[in-house]
Design a protein around this motif. Structure first.
Motif, PDB file in Angstrom:
ATOM      1  N   ASN A   2     102.689 -55.909  60.305  1.00 38.33           N
ATOM      2  CA  ASN A   2     102.115 -54.867  59.440  1.00 38.33           C
ATOM      3  C   ASN A   2     102.270 -55.260  57.981  1.00 38.33           C
ATOM      4  OD1 ASN A   2     101.598 -53.380  61.667  1.00 38.33           O
ATOM      5  ND2 ASN A   2     103.459 -52.133  61.504  1.00 38.33           N
ATOM      6  N   SER A   3     101.193 -55.024  57.189  1.00 36.86           N
ATOM      7  CA  SER A   3     101.352 -55.314  55.760  1.00 36.86           C
ATOM      8  C   SER A   3     102.062 -54.121  55.102  1.00 36.86           C
ATOM      9  CB  SER A   3     100.012 -55.595  55.120  1.00 36.86           C
ATOM     10  OG  SER A   3      99.145 -54.552  55.419  1.00 36.86           O
ATOM     11  N   PRO A   4     102.825 -54.372  54.022  1.00 38.11           N
ATOM     12  CA  PRO A   4     103.581 -53.284  53.414  1.00 38.11           C
ATOM     13  C   PRO A   4     102.678 -52.179  52.889  1.00 38.11           C
ATOM     14  CG  PRO A   4     103.894 -55.361  52.207  1.00 38.11           C
ATOM     15  CD  PRO A   4     102.945 -55.631  53.315  1.00 38.11           C
ATOM     16  N   TYR A   5     103.124 -50.965  53.018  1.00 37.83           N
ATOM     17  CA  TYR A   5     102.341 -49.838  52.503  1.00 37.83           C
ATOM     18  C   TYR A   5     103.292 -48.889  51.776  1.00 37.83           C
ATOM     19  CZ  TYR A   5     104.237 -46.870  56.155  1.00 37.83           C
ATOM     20  OH  TYR A   5     105.083 -46.137  56.950  1.00 37.83           O
ATOM     21  N   PRO A   6     102.772 -48.054  50.866  1.00 38.61           N
ATOM     22  CA  PRO A   6     103.675 -47.146  50.155  1.00 38.61           C
ATOM     23  C   PRO A   6     104.150 -46.030  51.078  1.00 38.61           C
ATOM     24  CG  PRO A   6     101.425 -46.912  49.339  1.00 38.61           C
ATOM     25  CD  PRO A   6     101.377 -47.952  50.408  1.00 38.61           C
ATOM     26  N   ILE A   7     105.412 -46.084  51.445  1.00 41.62           N
ATOM     27  CA  ILE A   7     105.960 -45.051  52.342  1.00 41.62           C
ATOM     28  C   ILE A   7     106.185 -43.763  51.549  1.00 41.62           C
ATOM     29  CG2 ILE A   7     108.376 -45.837  52.064  1.00 41.62           C
ATOM     30  CD1 ILE A   7     108.760 -45.117  55.048  1.00 41.62           C
ATOM     31  N   LEU A   8     106.471 -43.934  50.247  1.00 40.37           N
ATOM     32  CA  LEU A   8     106.701 -42.773  49.385  1.00 40.37           C
ATOM     33  C   LEU A   8     105.968 -42.986  48.072  1.00 40.37           C
ATOM     34  CD1 LEU A   8     108.502 -40.130  49.276  1.00 40.37           C
ATOM     35  CD2 LEU A   8     110.038 -41.455  47.835  1.00 40.37           C
ATOM     36  N   ASP A   9     105.179 -41.988  47.712  1.00 37.28           N
ATOM     37  CA  ASP A   9     104.404 -42.104  46.477  1.00 37.28           C
ATOM     38  C   ASP A   9     104.617 -40.826  45.660  1.00 37.28           C
ATOM     39  OD1 ASP A   9     102.657 -42.880  44.569  1.00 37.28           O
ATOM     40  OD2 ASP A   9     100.987 -43.311  45.932  1.00 37.28           O
ATOM     41  N   ILE A  10     105.380 -40.974  44.601  1.00 34.92           N
ATOM     42  CA  ILE A  10     105.684 -39.806  43.749  1.00 34.92           C
ATOM     43  C   ILE A  10     104.811 -39.914  42.513  1.00 34.92           C
ATOM     44  CG2 ILE A  10     107.491 -38.576  42.479  1.00 34.92           C
ATOM     45  CD1 ILE A  10     109.567 -39.913  44.247  1.00 34.92           C
ATOM     46  N   SER A  11     104.094 -38.849  42.233  1.00 34.07           N
ATOM     47  CA  SER A  11     103.147 -38.930  41.127  1.00 34.07           C
ATOM     48  C   SER A  11     103.304 -37.741  40.186  1.00 34.07           C
ATOM     49  CB  SER A  11     101.749 -38.993  41.738  1.00 34.07           C
ATOM     50  OG  SER A  11     100.814 -39.142  40.750  1.00 34.07           O
ATOM     51  N   PHE A  30     107.558 -38.003  36.310  1.00 37.49           N
ATOM     52  CA  PHE A  30     108.175 -39.131  37.015  1.00 37.49           C
ATOM     53  C   PHE A  30     107.191 -39.642  38.073  1.00 37.49           C
ATOM     54  CE2 PHE A  30     110.514 -41.010  40.452  1.00 37.49           C
ATOM     55  CZ  PHE A  30     111.642 -41.600  39.908  1.00 37.49           C
ATOM     56  N   SER A  31     106.824 -40.912  37.985  1.00 36.55           N
ATOM     57  CA  SER A  31     105.949 -41.501  39.006  1.00 36.55           C
ATOM     58  C   SER A  31     106.595 -42.769  39.545  1.00 36.55           C
ATOM     59  CB  SER A  31     104.584 -41.864  38.425  1.00 36.55           C
ATOM     60  OG  SER A  31     103.918 -40.698  38.000  1.00 36.55           O
ATOM     61  N   CYS A  32     106.506 -42.941  40.848  1.00 37.65           N
ATOM     62  CA  CYS A  32     107.142 -44.118  41.450  1.00 37.65           C
ATOM     63  C   CYS A  32     106.555 -44.322  42.851  1.00 37.65           C
ATOM     64  CB  CYS A  32     108.640 -43.838  41.529  1.00 37.65           C
ATOM     65  SG  CYS A  32     109.603 -45.049  42.382  1.00 37.65           S
ATOM     66  N   ARG A  33     106.182 -45.546  43.138  1.00 38.64           N
ATOM     67  CA  ARG A  33     105.637 -45.833  44.465  1.00 38.64           C
ATOM     68  C   ARG A  33     106.611 -46.785  45.173  1.00 38.64           C
ATOM     69  NH1 ARG A  33      99.547 -47.788  44.826  1.00 38.64           N
ATOM     70  NH2 ARG A  33      99.218 -45.560  44.589  1.00 38.64           N
ATOM     71  N   ILE A  34     107.046 -46.380  46.347  1.00 42.78           N
ATOM     72  CA  ILE A  34     108.045 -47.200  47.058  1.00 42.78           C
ATOM     73  C   ILE A  34     107.409 -47.798  48.303  1.00 42.78           C
ATOM     74  CG2 ILE A  34     110.281 -47.146  48.231  1.00 42.78           C
ATOM     75  CD1 ILE A  34     111.155 -44.987  46.304  1.00 42.78           C
ATOM     76  N   MET A  35     107.413 -49.124  48.352  1.00 39.29           N
ATOM     77  CA  MET A  35     106.783 -49.802  49.483  1.00 39.29           C
ATOM     78  C   MET A  35     107.752 -49.838  50.665  1.00 39.29           C
ATOM     79  SD  MET A  35     103.979 -50.352  48.032  1.00 39.29           S
ATOM     80  CE  MET A  35     103.005 -51.408  49.088  1.00 39.29           C
ATOM     81  N   ILE A  71     104.384 -35.412  45.903  1.00 38.37           N
ATOM     82  CA  ILE A  71     105.276 -36.346  46.600  1.00 38.37           C
ATOM     83  C   ILE A  71     104.643 -36.589  47.972  1.00 38.37           C
ATOM     84  CG2 ILE A  71     107.578 -36.739  47.552  1.00 38.37           C
ATOM     85  CD1 ILE A  71     108.721 -34.949  45.374  1.00 38.37           C
ATOM     86  N   ILE A  72     104.159 -37.807  48.151  1.00 31.30           N
ATOM     87  CA  ILE A  72     103.487 -38.140  49.414  1.00 31.30           C
ATOM     88  C   ILE A  72     104.409 -39.054  50.218  1.00 31.30           C
ATOM     89  CG2 ILE A  72     101.403 -39.165  50.470  1.00 31.30           C
ATOM     90  CD1 ILE A  72     100.671 -36.825  48.688  1.00 31.30           C
ATOM     91  N   PHE A  73     104.782 -38.604  51.411  1.00 31.23           N
ATOM     92  CA  PHE A  73     105.587 -39.420  52.318  1.00 31.23           C
ATOM     93  C   PHE A  73     104.729 -39.732  53.537  1.00 31.23           C
ATOM     94  CE2 PHE A  73     108.451 -39.522  56.069  1.00 31.23           C
ATOM     95  CZ  PHE A  73     109.132 -40.694  55.766  1.00 31.23           C
ATOM     96  N   LYS A  74     104.502 -41.001  53.798  1.00 34.89           N
ATOM     97  CA  LYS A  74     103.646 -41.418  54.918  1.00 34.89           C
ATOM     98  C   LYS A  74     102.362 -40.592  54.964  1.00 34.89           C
ATOM     99  CE  LYS A  74     107.192 -42.931  58.183  1.00 34.89           C
ATOM    100  NZ  LYS A  74     107.786 -42.607  59.471  1.00 34.89           N
ATOM    101  N   LEU A 177     113.243 -43.803  55.867  1.00 34.23           N
ATOM    102  CA  LEU A 177     113.580 -43.858  54.441  1.00 34.23           C
ATOM    103  C   LEU A 177     114.988 -43.296  54.279  1.00 34.23           C
ATOM    104  CD1 LEU A 177     112.940 -44.133  51.367  1.00 34.23           C
ATOM    105  CD2 LEU A 177     111.943 -41.843  51.477  1.00 34.23           C
ATOM    106  N   VAL A 178     115.859 -44.108  53.679  1.00 31.26           N
ATOM    107  CA  VAL A 178     117.224 -43.647  53.399  1.00 31.26           C
ATOM    108  C   VAL A 178     117.340 -43.426  51.894  1.00 31.26           C
ATOM    109  CG1 VAL A 178     119.679 -44.278  53.435  1.00 31.26           C
ATOM    110  CG2 VAL A 178     118.198 -44.912  55.358  1.00 31.26           C
ATOM    111  N   ILE A 179     117.763 -42.220  51.522  1.00 34.23           N
ATOM    112  CA  ILE A 179     118.036 -41.944  50.105  1.00 34.23           C
ATOM    113  C   ILE A 179     119.552 -41.901  49.969  1.00 34.23           C
ATOM    114  CG2 ILE A 179     117.736 -40.330  48.193  1.00 34.23           C
ATOM    115  CD1 ILE A 179     115.271 -39.209  49.657  1.00 34.23           C
ATOM    116  N   ALA A 180     120.097 -42.846  49.231  1.00 39.27           N
ATOM    117  CA  ALA A 180     121.556 -42.926  49.096  1.00 39.27           C
ATOM    118  C   ALA A 180     121.917 -42.585  47.655  1.00 39.27           C
ATOM    119  CB  ALA A 180     122.034 -44.323  49.473  1.00 39.27           C
ATOM    120  N   ASP A 181     122.498 -41.390  47.471  1.00 37.80           N
ATOM    121  CA  ASP A 181     122.830 -40.919  46.122  1.00 37.80           C
ATOM    122  C   ASP A 181     124.296 -41.239  45.859  1.00 37.80           C
ATOM    123  OD1 ASP A 181     122.950 -39.681  43.702  1.00 37.80           O
ATOM    124  OD2 ASP A 181     122.204 -37.733  44.382  1.00 37.80           O
TER     125      ASP A 181
END
Ligand SMILES: Nc1ncnc2c1ncn2[C@@H]1O[C@H](COP(=O)(O)OP(=O)(O)OP(=O)(O)O)[C@@H](O)[C@H]1O
Ligand code: NI
Length: 314
Positions: A2-11, A30-35, A71-74, A177-181
Motif C-alpha cells: 500500500n502506498s502511504p496515505y494521510p491517516i490524519l488530516d487536521i485543517s 493548526f494544520s497538519c497532515r500525518i501519513m 479533523i479527518i481520520f481515515k 494511530l497512537v497519540i503519546a502525550d
C-alpha cells in the motif's frame, strides 16, 4: 504494497476555551497532515497547546471549549461522527497515552483487569491468548515481572510505573494511530529506552505515531516530521532531521540552544498570556532578530525550502 496515505488530516483547527466569561484562544489555525506509518512530533514550551490538540483529535475536550476546523481520520470527519462510532475508534483505532496517567487508570482495579477489559471490548486477541498478550505488553513497557505487575493497583505504583502501565494498556490494543502525550515524563534513562522501544515497534508494524514531547532527543530519534508550536500556533513544521539539525525559526533555534548538550541557553522571557496576545508576531518580545514589522503584523505560515515557517524574515 500500500502506498502511504494521510491517516490524519487536521485543517485550520482553532480551539477556544471560555472561562469565567473570558475567551482563551488555546490553538489557532493548526494544520497538519500525518501519513500512515510515520511519526510526527509536536514540540514547544509548556502551555503552547500540544495536549489540547491531542484531546481535540478524540473529541475529549471539556464542554467549555469551542472547536473550529476539521479533523479527518481515515476519511471520516471526527466532529461529524456519532458518539457510538467514536467510542469504537477510541482505543481500538486511535489510542491516546495521556500526559497524566491518573486520567487513564482506574484506582480500584488491578492492572490486569484494566488491560483485560479493553482487549475484551475491542476483541483484539482470542480469549485464550489474552493473558499472554497482557504479559507481553507489560514486559515491553519495562516490567520485568509481568505476573507481579498485573496484580498491582495503581496506588501500589510510582508515577513512572503508572506511566508505563498506561503505555502497556494502549499498545496492547494495537491502535492504528497512537497519540503519546509526554510518554517519557518523569522516567529515568533506562525506562525511557523501554518506552522508546515500544513506540518504535508501533512504527515497525507500519502503524502511526503522534508524539508530544519536551524531550527533543526523543523527538529526534523517533520522528519523521516535527511541528513546533508557540503560544497556540505552529511556528515551524517539516522534516524532523532538517529542522532539528538546522532550525530556521528563531524560536526553534532557541529551543535547540536550550538543550544541555548545546550549552543550556534558555530563551529569555516567557510566552505572552493567551488572553492578551500581541498584535504582531507572538514571539516578537523574546526574539533576538526582531524588527519593527514583527511588532506590527502577525507573520503568516509560509513554505520555504520544504518546510513551513511563520516568521517575517522568510
Ligand atoms: N479546560 C480548559 N479551560 C481553559 N483553558 C484551558 C483548558 N485546558 C487547557 N487550557 C489552556 O490551553 C493552553 C494550552 O494547554 P495545553 O495543555 O495544550 O499545553 P501543553 O502545550 O500541552 O503544555 P505542557 O507541555 O505543560 O503539557 C494553556 O494555556 C491552558 O491553560
Ligand atoms: Ni501537555
Amino acid at each position: 504494497m500500500n502506498s502511504p496515505y494521510p491517516i490524519l488530516d487536521i485543517s485550520n483547527l482553532s480551539i477556544t476555551f471560555l472561562s469565567d466569561g473570558i475567551k482563551i484562544p488555546a490553538v489557532s489555525s493548526f494544520s497538519c497532515r500525518i501519513m500512515q506509518g510515520t511519526c510526527t512530533a509536536i514540540i514547544g514550551e509548556s502551555g503552547c497547546g500540544k495536549s489540547v490538540v491531542a484531546h481535540a483529535i478524540l473529541r475529549l475536550l471539556p464542554k467549555n471549549s469551542q472547536v473550529e476546523g476539521t479533523i479527518i481520520f481515515k476519511n471520516q470527519n471526527i466532529y461529524r461522527l456519532d458518539e457510538r462510532l467514536l467510542q469504537s475508534i477510541r482505543g481500538k483505532e486511535i489510542g491516546i497515552m495521556f500526559q497524566s496517567p491518573d486520567r487513564a487508570l482506574n484506582p480500584i482495579y488491578r492492572l490486569y483487569k484494566q488491560m483485560f477489559q479493553p482487549l475484551d471490548t475491542h476483541k483484539v486477541v482470542p480469549v485464550q491468548e489474552r493473558e499472554a498478550h497482557i504479559h507481553k505488553a507489560l514486559i515491553k513497557a519495562g516490567f520485568s515481572n509481568p505476573e507481579l505487575a498485573a496484580r498491582l493497583y495503581p496506588c501500589h505504583c510510582s508515577g513512572g510505573m503508572n506511566q508505563r502501565a498506561v503505555t502497556a494498556i494502549i499498545l496492547s490494543l494495537e491502535p492504528d494511530l497512537v497519540i503519546a502525550d509526554e510518554p517519557t515524563k518523569g522516567l529515568d534513562r533506562s525506562k525511557i529506552l523501554d518506552i522508546q522501544a515500544s513506540l518504535q515497534e508501533v512504527l515497525h508494524e507500519k502503524r502511526t505515531l503522534l508524539l508530544i514531547t519536551h524531550d527533543i532527543r526523543l523527538a529526534h530519534t523517533m520522528a519523521h516530521h516535527i511541528v513546533v508550536m508557540y503560544a497556540g500556533e505552529i511556528v515551524e513544521a517539516g522534516p524532523a532531521n532538517a529542522i532539528l539539525s538546522s532550525p530556521s525559526h528563531p524560536y526553534t533555534r532557541g529551543l535547540i540552544q536550550s538543550l544541555p548538550e548545546n550549552g543550556f541557553n534558555p530563551i529569555p522571557g516567557c510566552a505572552p498570556p493567551l488572553t492578551n496576545l500581541p498584535e504582531g508576531c507572538r514571539f516578537a518580545d523574546r526574539c533576538y532578530q526582531v524588527t519593527k514589522l514583527c511588532h506590527k503584523r502577525p507573520a503568516k505560515l509560509t513554505q520555504v525550502n520544504g518546510r513551513m515557517i511563520r516568521c517575517h524574515r522568510y
